[in-house]
Scaffold this motif. Sequence first.
Motif, short mmCIF file in Angstrom:
data_model
loop_
_atom_site.label_atom_id
_atom_site.label_comp_id
_atom_site.label_asym_id
_atom_site.label_seq_id
_atom_site.Cartn_x
_atom_site.Cartn_y
_atom_site.Cartn_z
N SER A 1 0.60 -1.20 -0.24
CA SER A 1 -0.16 0.19 -0.16
C SER A 1 1.13 1.55 -0.47
O SER A 1 1.82 1.68 -0.49
CB SER A 1 -1.09 0.01 1.30
N TYR B 1 4.20 2.21 -2.31
CA TYR B 1 4.45 2.88 -2.66
C TYR B 1 5.86 3.71 -3.07
O TYR B 1 6.30 3.99 -3.70
CB TYR B 1 3.77 4.52 -2.51
N GLN C 1 0.11 2.82 -4.17
CA GLN C 1 -0.57 3.58 -4.72
C GLN C 1 0.67 4.15 -6.24
O GLN C 1 1.38 4.03 -5.99
CB GLN C 1 -1.30 4.58 -3.78
N TYR D 1 -5.93 9.02 -4.27
CA TYR D 1 -6.20 8.40 -3.28
C TYR D 1 -6.84 8.87 -2.14
O TYR D 1 -7.32 8.53 -1.44
CB TYR D 1 -5.16 7.15 -3.04
N HIS E 1 -7.49 -1.20 -6.83
CA HIS E 1 -6.27 -0.11 -6.18
C HIS E 1 -5.84 -0.99 -8.50
O HIS E 1 -5.35 -0.31 -8.93
CB HIS E 1 -5.43 -0.71 -5.74
N HIS F 1 -5.24 2.46 -9.87
CA HIS F 1 -3.19 2.80 -9.77
C HIS F 1 -2.34 1.76 -10.78
O HIS F 1 -1.52 2.08 -11.62
CB HIS F 1 -2.89 2.85 -7.85
#
Length: 327
Positions: free
Chosen positions: A106, A110, A130, A136, A189, A193
């Motif tokens: 998560s 990133y 992300q 987000y 996601h 993302h």
Amino acid sequence: MFKGEKVFESEKSIKYLFQKSYAKTNNLVIIFSAFPTKGKQPTYNFVRTLSEFDCNKLFILDDFGSRASYYLCEKKDFAIERSVISLINFIIKENDINFIISCGSSKGGYAALYYGIKYGFDHIIAASPQYYLGDYLLDQTNSQDVTLFMSGVSADEDHRFLNEIMPKMIEKTQNKPNIFIHLGKDEPHYENHVKPLLAKLDEVHINYELNLGNYHKHSDVGKFFPTLLKNTIRELLNYPSLEIIQSMKGKQSIGSQCIFEVITDSEKNNIAWYVYRDNERIDMKNYSTDHQLSVTFDRVGKYHAKAFAVNSLKHKVSVSSEEIEVF
């Protein structure tokens, strides 16, 4: 304070936990943390998950702002990032590191991608990261407290600023790390993302491996990623596998005898044993190719065994058995 925690003084004070390899390996695994559970303080992730590996491990805490800074910035000033990379470079220099893996899930995913790509680490292991931070934090999670700290306000301009941090960095880099990305195939996601991230990686010709799990909740990453993380690190760093099988579990009477046996990836791996009663080591068995240990319980207490495996590369792992209560 977490046991062993230290503070690296730079433009910003960075809290970290460094676990040095006893075997003095030249590899380093850097672990970035995810968001803490609401109402709880930021903490280090995957400390227990990676405890079996005798490698250099650097856990970095993101305790800036109300909850986090993505290891990046405060009011668009990237002093946090500059301080974090200064810490990483300090650890690299002090320990003669020449092979680096960054990892996280998560928010930590990133950061693992951002630092791993920008600073040219060898491998990146990221779970459900992300990509567009503005989307987000502002649209998907209503985390205005985080955006206020990172960008100053939560206006459209700052939304764009946060969204563009990762894409602009990838466009500028010349680095080509090896990237492994895991998430649930039905997670939001993936569409919001990861697919845009993969398109950008394709655009700049950075290779990646995508691993999709059969789940749809972002929180389920915590169930599936730890095993994948361990297996990927084991493969990248050539560490042996190790599992303990025991002939009895639970409550047992005095005089009982338990056979502990390890399953490992090579019969040539050397195995050592520790035996504990009430968390105090009471016996040990030096390294040999004997993969079994017999223990007779002669006193009341809580027992467990710990096995160590070393392969031909001198890479070591360890794992503990389930506890047996003797009465």
